[in-house]
Motif scaffolding. Structure first.
Motif, PDB file in Angstrom:
ATOM      1  N   ILE A  80       0.858  -1.189   0.000  1.00 44.17           N
ATOM      2  CA  ILE A  80       0.000   0.000   0.000  1.00 44.17           C
ATOM      3  C   ILE A  80       0.892   1.237   0.000  1.00 44.17           C
ATOM      4  CG2 ILE A  80      -1.722   1.307   1.295  1.00 44.17           C
ATOM      5  CD1 ILE A  80      -2.731  -1.339   2.422  1.00 44.17           C
ATOM      6  N   VAL A  81       0.757   2.049  -1.017  1.00 47.14           N
ATOM      7  CA  VAL A  81       1.590   3.247  -1.130  1.00 47.14           C
ATOM      8  C   VAL A  81       1.102   4.284  -0.124  1.00 47.14           C
ATOM      9  CG1 VAL A  81       2.352   5.097  -2.657  1.00 47.14           C
ATOM     10  CG2 VAL A  81       2.004   2.782  -3.563  1.00 47.14           C
ATOM     11  N   PRO A  82       2.001   4.792   0.731  1.00 47.64           N
ATOM     12  CA  PRO A  82       1.587   5.792   1.728  1.00 47.64           C
ATOM     13  C   PRO A  82       1.103   7.072   1.064  1.00 47.64           C
ATOM     14  CG  PRO A  82       3.976   5.591   1.662  1.00 47.64           C
ATOM     15  CD  PRO A  82       3.430   4.485   0.823  1.00 47.64           C
ATOM     16  N   LYS A  83       0.132   7.725   1.702  1.00 46.81           N
ATOM     17  CA  LYS A  83      -0.427   8.948   1.140  1.00 46.81           C
ATOM     18  C   LYS A  83       0.545  10.118   1.256  1.00 46.81           C
ATOM     19  CE  LYS A  83      -5.209   7.596   2.067  1.00 46.81           C
ATOM     20  NZ  LYS A  83      -6.466   7.923   2.778  1.00 46.81           N
ATOM     21  N   GLN A  84       1.340  10.134   2.330  1.00 48.82           N
ATOM     22  CA  GLN A  84       2.307  11.213   2.521  1.00 48.82           C
ATOM     23  C   GLN A  84       3.703  10.630   2.669  1.00 48.82           C
ATOM     24  OE1 GLN A  84       0.820  13.468   5.889  1.00 48.82           O
ATOM     25  NE2 GLN A  84      -0.212  14.908   4.519  1.00 48.82           N
ATOM     26  N   ILE A  85       4.647  11.209   1.954  1.00 51.17           N
ATOM     27  CA  ILE A  85       6.037  10.755   1.980  1.00 51.17           C
ATOM     28  C   ILE A  85       6.929  11.931   2.334  1.00 51.17           C
ATOM     29  CG2 ILE A  85       7.924   9.775   0.633  1.00 51.17           C
ATOM     30  CD1 ILE A  85       5.789   8.412  -1.092  1.00 51.17           C
ATOM     31  N   SER A  86       7.790  11.740   3.301  1.00 48.11           N
ATOM     32  CA  SER A  86       8.683  12.814   3.735  1.00 48.11           C
ATOM     33  C   SER A  86       9.772  13.076   2.702  1.00 48.11           C
ATOM     34  CB  SER A  86       9.323  12.436   5.079  1.00 48.11           C
ATOM     35  OG  SER A  86      10.311  13.387   5.445  1.00 48.11           O
ATOM     36  N   LYS A  87      10.035  14.340   2.448  1.00 51.58           N
ATOM     37  CA  LYS A  87      11.113  14.723   1.546  1.00 51.58           C
ATOM     38  C   LYS A  87      12.353  15.163   2.327  1.00 51.58           C
ATOM     39  CE  LYS A  87       8.074  16.057  -2.258  1.00 51.58           C
ATOM     40  NZ  LYS A  87       7.682  17.128  -3.207  1.00 51.58           N
ATOM     41  N   GLN A  88      12.231  15.263   3.630  1.00 51.46           N
ATOM     42  CA  GLN A  88      13.352  15.649   4.481  1.00 51.46           C
ATOM     43  C   GLN A  88      13.912  14.405   5.172  1.00 51.46           C
ATOM     44  OE1 GLN A  88      14.604  18.767   4.549  1.00 51.46           O
ATOM     45  NE2 GLN A  88      13.036  19.307   3.036  1.00 51.46           N
ATOM     46  N   GLU A 158       3.958   3.217  13.811  1.00 54.85           N
ATOM     47  CA  GLU A 158       4.475   4.569  13.620  1.00 54.85           C
ATOM     48  C   GLU A 158       5.995   4.613  13.709  1.00 54.85           C
ATOM     49  OE1 GLU A 158       2.589   7.203  16.312  1.00 54.85           O
ATOM     50  OE2 GLU A 158       0.590   7.028  15.393  1.00 54.85           O
ATOM     51  N   ASP A 159       6.591   3.745  14.532  1.00 63.10           N
ATOM     52  CA  ASP A 159       8.058   3.721  14.634  1.00 63.10           C
ATOM     53  C   ASP A 159       8.679   3.318  13.296  1.00 63.10           C
ATOM     54  OD1 ASP A 159       8.017   4.468  17.299  1.00 63.10           O
ATOM     55  OD2 ASP A 159       8.016   2.405  18.030  1.00 63.10           O
ATOM     56  N   LYS A 160       8.075   2.335  12.634  1.00 58.46           N
ATOM     57  CA  LYS A 160       8.591   1.927  11.325  1.00 58.46           C
ATOM     58  C   LYS A 160       8.393   3.040  10.304  1.00 58.46           C
ATOM     59  CE  LYS A 160       7.488  -2.161   9.523  1.00 58.46           C
ATOM     60  NZ  LYS A 160       6.759  -3.161   8.665  1.00 58.46           N
ATOM     61  N   GLU A 161       7.232   3.679  10.340  1.00 59.79           N
ATOM     62  CA  GLU A 161       6.966   4.779   9.414  1.00 59.79           C
ATOM     63  C   GLU A 161       8.002   5.885   9.567  1.00 59.79           C
ATOM     64  OE1 GLU A 161       4.472   5.426   6.978  1.00 59.79           O
ATOM     65  OE2 GLU A 161       4.305   3.251   7.120  1.00 59.79           O
ATOM     66  N   ARG A 162       8.334   6.213  10.813  1.00 55.77           N
ATOM     67  CA  ARG A 162       9.335   7.267  11.054  1.00 55.77           C
ATOM     68  C   ARG A 162      10.693   6.871  10.478  1.00 55.77           C
ATOM     69  NH1 ARG A 162       6.378   8.311  15.899  1.00 55.77           N
ATOM     70  NH2 ARG A 162       7.457   6.643  17.014  1.00 55.77           N
ATOM     71  N   LEU A 163      11.071   5.610  10.662  1.00 53.73           N
ATOM     72  CA  LEU A 163      12.350   5.144  10.113  1.00 53.73           C
ATOM     73  C   LEU A 163      12.362   5.233   8.592  1.00 53.73           C
ATOM     74  CD1 LEU A 163      13.476   1.965  12.112  1.00 53.73           C
ATOM     75  CD2 LEU A 163      14.652   4.159  11.950  1.00 53.73           C
ATOM     76  N   LEU A 164      11.303   4.729   7.960  1.00 48.52           N
ATOM     77  CA  LEU A 164      11.239   4.724   6.502  1.00 48.52           C
ATOM     78  C   LEU A 164      11.197   6.142   5.937  1.00 48.52           C
ATOM     79  CD1 LEU A 164       8.686   1.809   6.028  1.00 48.52           C
ATOM     80  CD2 LEU A 164      11.109   1.759   5.409  1.00 48.52           C
ATOM     81  N   ASN A 165      10.638   7.071   6.689  1.00 50.56           N
ATOM     82  CA  ASN A 165      10.541   8.454   6.223  1.00 50.56           C
ATOM     83  C   ASN A 165      11.779   9.295   6.536  1.00 50.56           C
ATOM     84  OD1 ASN A 165       8.033   8.725   4.859  1.00 50.56           O
ATOM     85  ND2 ASN A 165       6.952   8.565   6.801  1.00 50.56           N
ATOM     86  N   SER A 166      12.640   8.808   7.406  1.00 51.16           N
ATOM     87  CA  SER A 166      13.790   9.620   7.809  1.00 51.16           C
ATOM     88  C   SER A 166      15.131   9.055   7.344  1.00 51.16           C
ATOM     89  CB  SER A 166      13.823   9.766   9.338  1.00 51.16           C
ATOM     90  OG  SER A 166      13.984   8.502   9.964  1.00 51.16           O
ATOM     91  N   ALA A 167      15.199   7.768   7.018  1.00 49.03           N
ATOM     92  CA  ALA A 167      16.483   7.131   6.701  1.00 49.03           C
ATOM     93  C   ALA A 167      17.048   7.619   5.367  1.00 49.03           C
ATOM     94  CB  ALA A 167      16.318   5.614   6.680  1.00 49.03           C
TER      95      ALA A 167
END
Length: 271
Positions: A80-88, A158-167
């Motif tokens: 499932i493709v996340p609706k929001q993806i971090s660019k930072q 949420e912990d996994k989401e944070r990792l995937l969005n910040s790594a």
């Protein structure tokens, strides 16, 4: 082996069967860990299942080597493709998500860290997963890289989401795989990946093989590719965009659901 009894009952009553293979070491189990009776049972399932679903074309070839008459089709794992993806993203943050073991390449990843640290003194490796954590921790101490390696345990939600969005990079230098979800999750989050050329990984990363694929056990090449991508922000961005496009075309849940629907429709049409 556990499923064979259900398979036989289904055949006796004329019930159609679909077998979906996910085990990343199934060919190893067949070749080296099965006796002659177990191999016969496996070939029986392969030859009589109405459809045998493999996670990649490479796995389809492996299954045909076990049984040439098997009706094998390739359907990828969905994401499932996340609706929001971090660019930072954080600088020099490497992550690993999976079982901590030799077969997953965790120890090779730690062995590569000294060469990575030489060029990237601020680099951090965060390892998410259970398994041989104490052995891995001791290896990091022995190689004097323990200050750069953190063990997170099992990471979800949420912990996994944070990792995937910040790594900066996801790493998975495995020795055996089907089609690992951690890679698909990273691709969907726009996170570049470095992984080994086993199972369905080369098909998932076909758009960036030269930069993102390593041979299992090749610690030097693993370190070189990590250093190469850490040093080139533009290349990482280019890879991230290509991987997101690949997810949309091949691995999006709606794409895979449609392929499964077509498979079951074909099965129901055969009387």
């Amino acid at each position: 082996m556990r499923k064979y009894a259900f398979f036989v009952v289904a055949r006796v009553f004329g019930i159609k069967t679909v077998v979906h293979l996910h085990g990343g070491e199934f060919d190893l189990f067949y070749r080296e860990r099965s006796n002659s009776i177990q191999k016969m049972m496996i070939r029986d399932i392969l030859s009589h299942a109405d459809f045998f679903v493999a996670l990649s074309n490479q796995w389809q070839l492996k299954l045909h080597k076990m049984c040439a008459s098997a009706n094998v089709v390739t359907i990828y794992n969905p994401i499932i493709v996340p609706k929001q993806i971090s660019k930072q993203r954080a600088a020099n943050l490497l992550i690993f998500l999976g079982n901590v073991s030799e077969s997953k390449g965790t120890f090779d990843l730690i062995r590569a860290m000294p060469d990575v640290i030489k060029l990237n003194p601020s680099v951090q490796l965060k390892i998410g997963g259970t398994g041989e954590i104490e052995t891995a921790r001791q290896l990091a101490v022995d190689l004097k890289v323990d200050a750069h390696v953190e063990f997170l345990g099992w990471v979800v939600g949420e912990d996994k989401e944070r990792l995937l969005n910040s790594a900066t990079l996801l790493l998975l230098p495995s020795y055996n795989e089907g089609l690992p979800m951690s890679i698909l999750e990273a691709m969907a989050h726009g996170l570049p990946v470095i992984a080994s050329d086993v199972g369905g990984i080369p098909e998932a990363l076909a758009c960036c093989v030269a930069d993102c694929i390593v041979k299992p056990g090749d610690v030097i090449d693993l370190a070189n590719k990590i250093n190469h991508l850490l040093a080139d922000d533009a290349l990482r961005g280019q890879i991230a965009r290509k991987l997101q496009q690949t997810v949309a075309e091949k691995f999006d849940v709606e794409v895979v659901a449609n392929e499964l629907t077509q498979l079951y429709n074909r099965l129901l049409e055969v009387q």
